[in-house]
Scaffold this motif. Structure first.
Motif, PDB file in Angstrom:
ATOM      1  N   ALA A  39       8.631 103.422  42.416  1.00 19.32           N
ATOM      2  CA  ALA A  39       9.285 102.110  42.337  1.00 19.32           C
ATOM      3  C   ALA A  39      10.628 102.135  41.598  1.00 19.32           C
ATOM      4  O   ALA A  39      11.595 101.537  42.066  1.00 19.32           O
ATOM      5  CB  ALA A  39       8.343 101.085  41.712  1.00 19.32           C
ATOM      6  N   PRO A  40      10.748 102.821  40.448  1.00 22.02           N
ATOM      7  CA  PRO A  40      12.040 102.791  39.760  1.00 22.02           C
ATOM      8  C   PRO A  40      13.129 103.627  40.437  1.00 22.02           C
ATOM      9  O   PRO A  40      14.279 103.558  40.037  1.00 22.02           O
ATOM     10  CB  PRO A  40      11.720 103.373  38.373  1.00 22.02           C
ATOM     11  N   ILE A  41      12.759 104.406  41.447  1.00 17.59           N
ATOM     12  CA  ILE A  41      13.764 105.257  42.094  1.00 17.59           C
ATOM     13  C   ILE A  41      14.301 104.617  43.362  1.00 17.59           C
ATOM     14  O   ILE A  41      15.457 104.780  43.712  1.00 17.59           O
ATOM     15  CB  ILE A  41      13.158 106.655  42.400  1.00 17.59           C
ATOM     16  N   ILE A  42      13.446 103.866  44.063  1.00 16.58           N
ATOM     17  CA  ILE A  42      13.869 103.340  45.357  1.00 16.58           C
ATOM     18  C   ILE A  42      13.966 101.813  45.329  1.00 16.58           C
ATOM     19  O   ILE A  42      13.714 101.185  44.313  1.00 16.58           O
ATOM     20  CB  ILE A  42      12.925 103.814  46.483  1.00 16.58           C
ATOM     21  N   THR A  43      14.343 101.234  46.480  1.00 18.62           N
ATOM     22  CA  THR A  43      14.495  99.789  46.590  1.00 18.62           C
ATOM     23  C   THR A  43      13.224  99.177  47.171  1.00 18.62           C
ATOM     24  O   THR A  43      12.660  99.718  48.105  1.00 18.62           O
ATOM     25  CB  THR A  43      15.681  99.461  47.500  1.00 18.62           C
ATOM     26  N   THR A  63      11.254  96.560  49.286  1.00 14.13           N
ATOM     27  CA  THR A  63      11.235  95.517  50.311  1.00 14.13           C
ATOM     28  C   THR A  63       9.837  95.560  50.924  1.00 14.13           C
ATOM     29  O   THR A  63       9.156  96.572  50.798  1.00 14.13           O
ATOM     30  CB  THR A  63      12.266  95.768  51.430  1.00 14.13           C
ATOM     31  N   GLN A  74      20.949 107.186  37.921  1.00 16.28           N
ATOM     32  CA  GLN A  74      19.936 108.045  37.301  1.00 16.28           C
ATOM     33  C   GLN A  74      20.458 109.478  37.176  1.00 16.28           C
ATOM     34  O   GLN A  74      20.160 110.176  36.223  1.00 16.28           O
ATOM     35  CB  GLN A  74      18.642 108.001  38.111  1.00 16.28           C
ATOM     36  N   GLY A 134      17.407 104.025  56.643  1.00 15.25           N
ATOM     37  CA  GLY A 134      16.067 104.247  56.123  1.00 15.25           C
ATOM     38  C   GLY A 134      16.010 105.419  55.159  1.00 15.25           C
ATOM     39  O   GLY A 134      14.932 105.875  54.803  1.00 15.25           O
ATOM     40  N   LYS A 179      21.421 103.043  42.745  1.00 14.25           N
ATOM     41  CA  LYS A 179      20.520 103.230  41.626  1.00 14.25           C
ATOM     42  C   LYS A 179      20.359 104.710  41.257  1.00 14.25           C
ATOM     43  O   LYS A 179      20.434 105.098  40.092  1.00 14.25           O
ATOM     44  CB  LYS A 179      19.176 102.643  42.046  1.00 14.25           C
ATOM     45  N   PRO A 183      15.658  92.422  48.871  1.00 10.81           N
ATOM     46  CA  PRO A 183      15.392  93.692  48.199  1.00 10.81           C
ATOM     47  C   PRO A 183      15.286  93.486  46.691  1.00 10.81           C
ATOM     48  O   PRO A 183      16.043  92.720  46.099  1.00 10.81           O
ATOM     49  CB  PRO A 183      16.625  94.535  48.524  1.00 10.81           C
ATOM     50  N   SER A 191      19.328 101.760  46.877  1.00 11.37           N
ATOM     51  CA  SER A 191      18.689 102.979  46.383  1.00 11.37           C
ATOM     52  C   SER A 191      19.739 104.005  45.951  1.00 11.37           C
ATOM     53  O   SER A 191      19.618 104.633  44.897  1.00 11.37           O
ATOM     54  CB  SER A 191      17.806 103.610  47.464  1.00 11.37           C
ATOM     55  N   GLN A 222      14.508  95.535  42.772  1.00 11.11           N
ATOM     56  CA  GLN A 222      14.445  96.835  42.124  1.00 11.11           C
ATOM     57  C   GLN A 222      13.864  96.672  40.737  1.00 11.11           C
ATOM     58  O   GLN A 222      13.902  95.594  40.156  1.00 11.11           O
ATOM     59  CB  GLN A 222      15.828  97.480  42.083  1.00 11.11           C
ATOM     60  N   VAL A 223      13.303  97.744  40.235  1.00  9.84           N
ATOM     61  CA  VAL A 223      12.756  97.710  38.876  1.00  9.84           C
ATOM     62  C   VAL A 223      13.543  98.681  38.006  1.00  9.84           C
ATOM     63  O   VAL A 223      14.089  99.666  38.485  1.00  9.84           O
ATOM     64  CB  VAL A 223      11.245  98.048  38.838  1.00  9.84           C
ATOM     65  N   ALA A 224      13.583  98.378  36.725  1.00  9.66           N
ATOM     66  CA  ALA A 224      14.372  99.189  35.792  1.00  9.66           C
ATOM     67  C   ALA A 224      13.752 100.576  35.628  1.00  9.66           C
ATOM     68  O   ALA A 224      12.543 100.753  35.763  1.00  9.66           O
ATOM     69  CB  ALA A 224      14.451  98.493  34.445  1.00  9.66           C
ATOM     70  N   THR A 225      14.585 101.554  35.352  1.00 13.00           N
ATOM     71  CA  THR A 225      14.099 102.909  35.114  1.00 13.00           C
ATOM     72  C   THR A 225      13.543 102.996  33.685  1.00 13.00           C
ATOM     73  O   THR A 225      14.285 102.746  32.736  1.00 13.00           O
ATOM     74  CB  THR A 225      15.256 103.913  35.249  1.00 13.00           C
ATOM     75  N   ASP A 235       9.620 103.777  55.709  1.00 10.02           N
ATOM     76  CA  ASP A 235      10.615 104.841  55.646  1.00 10.02           C
ATOM     77  C   ASP A 235      10.062 106.081  54.939  1.00 10.02           C
ATOM     78  O   ASP A 235      10.450 107.198  55.227  1.00 10.02           O
ATOM     79  CB  ASP A 235      11.861 104.365  54.888  1.00 10.02           C
ATOM     80  N   PHE A 236       9.194 105.854  54.014  1.00  9.32           N
ATOM     81  CA  PHE A 236       8.669 106.967  53.230  1.00  9.32           C
ATOM     82  C   PHE A 236       7.498 107.655  53.899  1.00  9.32           C
ATOM     83  O   PHE A 236       7.286 108.843  53.748  1.00  9.32           O
ATOM     84  CB  PHE A 236       8.233 106.447  51.858  1.00  9.32           C
TER      85      PHE A 236
END
Lengths: 285, 414
Positions: free
Chosen positions: A208-212, A214, B267, B230, B263, A119, B260, A121-124, A220-221
């Motif tokens: 991208a900055p809100i979720i993980t 993979t 926020q 999920g 994170k 997994p 998630s 992640q990107v910075a906010t 899932d979305f």
């Protein structure tokens, strides 16, 4: 219930609705016009998100990445359409579904190879909170909501007020007749497919900055967006907005009152009833 | 499922059709097949006879190389390779070099059954090591039992029950929580706890156990919530949790869901007001994904790369030399490495490659492992480990406290 929670929850619900609708729009446009159920939509969303990650690793700012993501994903979409899909439309069977499914596997595995399954992640890019409706809400979330709204309105405008929109809707309603009337349907197909893909790519970059991140993150979305398309009605742009609103708000409101799991069950029940009672969706083409 | 780390999601979920969809789409597509890696380097010692030099001590590794937790595969493969090269260089097991066979468990029960059958029945391994999720472990157990093959499973997980040939080489969540919760109450003065987990048996059983510890101490539960595997958007739960104003927000979601949530909590800004805890979300395997947002937070594990003992110094050097990386060597990598040494020690104690004799020898075995001194409990077949409080500092997990040797709870009723 405290006012603060209520205000936050209204915003939470609104953000979910906007995210779902944005992703569902691309799906719906491609399906409505081309009768192609794009099984790779989730992976295009993922590709948009990973574009941002790759840019971050290369030291490129988020805002540049946000502009690059639709280009990268648009190119992928263009390649998909030109290499395989355009040969399959005429068959009017399940072959486009299988082909896009193939692309989804391909893209997932490519991400696995390039970025591994770990997994990421990107910075906010925007930290902190902004005061709105009398409560503090994360600034970046508000930005994503505003961008989603602009894109949704933009797409609706394009379909209702521009020449391309008229031609596209003509092709949606009757592609043979549109072709007879001299509309270059091949060109419309490429344009529309790429537009749908680009929307998925922007959505991925925005989220991208809100979720993980993979390689399987899109799945899932995307499920909720498929529901939004089913509930709202296949093919109509306004239908998708209605579907997104129903799915998103149901989940959001009932997550607060009941449990998140119960809220999801409720969403499924609604989807089942809509399919039973209005198989074409709530909003007609 | 038991103690998953990053990236773990769907397989066991019955709750969410969305995750079921994930599973359908990812499983069984990519058959990695048999990767038989014969590491004959540094064969038998000169003293071993001709016959012994040709015979191999066969160990099977069952790990997810494909599917949603495929990033575990390389962790297992690397730790196993380091262990095999070391043991073979030092003369192998009973004078025989280890022959390592790897199978893909695909993170699913069906994949685990298929892989375990190939290892136990076809390759006839002397010992089987591996599996990540409980669903896969539970599926592989009957095959090991029927094949009378010692099976060392390696990830943190709840007790699997009583079996003659099955041993838990990973820690249990109880071993960690029994120290963690009292430390949060006594060490940080926390009183109120909010638990959020993925909606299935592993987080639910952990919360249930944590609650018993809270009632013993001075703590109180002010919220307990579960969301299906999920889950990407945690805003509703975070809004509700924030309003409950807990001292500790305990994240028991797994895989990318956990990251998630972690994170998004930042926020929403509310993590500033509370102490953050996470299991398995603060395990070493998660550090690459969460270190930037979780600086200074504490996790609890039975292993740290920074442990200063001869076995660990040797392990870390070998692992680092062969596979350079800026990230911590994980708890599960140490478990896999230790499992190979348990197999060696037991076979040599039993002076046999016979499954029942090795299994008997594993019971009560003690070992100076990278984790410190360990003992395989002869009754529970679980491992007594040192438990450590670790602090996330930079890209590392610093050792903040050694809670001492801790027994896994005796729940196996035999």
């Amino acid at each position: 219930m405290e006012y603060d929670i209520l205000a936050k929850q209204v915003l939470n619900g609104l953000s979910l609705v906007l995210f779902i609708t944005l992703i569902a729009l691309g799906l719906s446009i491609i399906f409505g016009m081309m009768n192609v159920i794009n099984m790779a939509h989730a992976e295009l969303f993922m590709a948009g998100a990973y574009t941002v990650y790759a840019c971050e690793q290369a030291g490129i700012s988020y805002w540049v990445a946000l502009a690059l993501a639709p280009v990268v994903v648009g190119i992928i979409g263009f390649a998909m359409e030109r290499s395989i899909l355009r040969f399959l439309y005429v068959r009017k069977d399940m072959s486009t579904l299988l082909a896009t499914w193939g692309f989804s596997i391909l893209l997932q595995q490519a991400a696995q190879l390039i970025f591994t399954g770990n997994p990421r992640q990107v910075a906010t890019p925007l930290t902190g909170a902004t005061e709105i409706l009398g409560t503090q809400y994360p600034t970046f979330r508000l930005f994503v909501m505003a961008m989603s709204l602009i894109l949704i309105v933009g797409v609706v405008y394009v379909f209702w007020r521009t020449r391309y929109g008229v031609l596209a809707r003509a092709a949606i309603q009757n592609s043979e007749m549109a072709a007879v009337l001299g509309i270059n349907t091949q060109r419309m197909y490429v344009l529309t497919f790429v537009l749908g893909c680009v929307l998925a790519g922007i959505a991925g970059a925005l989220m991208a900055p809100i979720i993980t991140l993979t390689p399987t993150m899109g799945v899932d979305f995307i499920a909720r967006s498929f529901f939004a398309v089913i509930v709202g009605g296949m093919g109509g742009v306004l239908g998708v907005v209605a579907g997104g609103a129903i799915i998103g708000e149901t989940e959001s409101i009932f997550s607060l009152v009941l449990t998140p799991t119960a809220a999801q069950i409720l969403v499924f029940i609604i989807v089942i009833f809509v399919i039973l009672l209005k198989p074409d969706g709530l909003v007609k083409k | 499922m038991s103690g998953p780390a990053a990236g773990e999601t769907a397989t066991e979920s019955k709750g969410s059709p969305m995750t079921a969809y994930t599973h359908v789409r990812t499983s069984g597509r990519f058959v990695r097949g048999v990767v038989a890696l014969s590491l004959v380097a540094g064969v038998a010692t000169a003293g071993a006879g001709e016959a012994a030099a040709q015979k191999k001590f066969k160990i099977g590794l069952l790990a997810p190389f494909t599917g949603i937790a495929s990033h575990y595969g390389p962790i297992y493969e690397k730790a196993a390779t380091v262990a095999v090269e070391k043991i073979n260089a030092e003369g192998g097991i009973l004078g025989m070099p280890i022959e390592l066979s790897m199978e893909d468990s695909k993170f699913s029960p069906a994949g685990a059954v298929e892989g375990a059958k190939k290892l136990v029945q076809r390759a006839k391994v002397h010992v089987m090591i591996g599996t990540v999720n409980s669903a896969a472990t539970n599926a592989a157990i009957p095959i090991a039992e029927r094949g009378r093959t010692p099976f060392l499973y390696t990830v943190e997980g709840e007790d699997k029950g009583c079996y003659r040939f099955v041993f838990g080489l990973g820690p249990t969540p109880e071993q960690k929580l029994v120290h963690w919760i009292p430390w949060l109450i006594g060490g940080t003065g926390a009183k109120t706890f909010y638990f959020v987990g993925s909606d299935y048996v592993y987080p639910r059983s952990m919360v249930a156990y944590a609650k018993t510890l809270l009632t013993k101490g001075d703590g109180k539960v002010v919220g307990e919530e579960y969301s299906s595997l999920g889950t990407t958007d945690w805003s509703t739960i975070l809004t509700r949790a924030e309003s409950a104003k807990p001292d500790v927000f305990f994240n028991m979601a797994v895989g990318s869901d956990s990251i998630s949530m972690n994170k998004q909590a930042r926020q929403f800004g509310f993590a500033k007001k509370v102490r953050f805890a996470a299991i398995p979300g603060y395990n070493s395997a998660y550090v690459p994904a969460i270190h930037e947002i979780a600086q200074g937070d504490h996790g609890v594990e039975v292993y740290s790369e920074l442990l200063d003992n001869p076995a660990n110094r040797d392990f870390v050097k070998r692992h680092r030399d062969k596979y350079p990386s800026p990230w911590p060597i994980t708890e599960v990598a140490a478990s896999v490495y230790t499992a190979f040494h348990v197999a060696k020690a037991a076979a040599e104690k039993a002076k046999s490659t016979d499954g029942p004799k090795i299994a008997k020898a594993i019971e009560g075995l003690t070992l100076d492992a990278p984790q410190g001194k360990i003992r395989i409990n002869p009754k529970t077949h679980l491992t007594d480990y040192h438990v450590y409080l670790l602090k996330i500092v930079g890209k590392k997990l610093e050792i903040a406290k050694d809670f001492g040797v801790t027994q896994a709870p005796q729940t196996c009723k035999k």
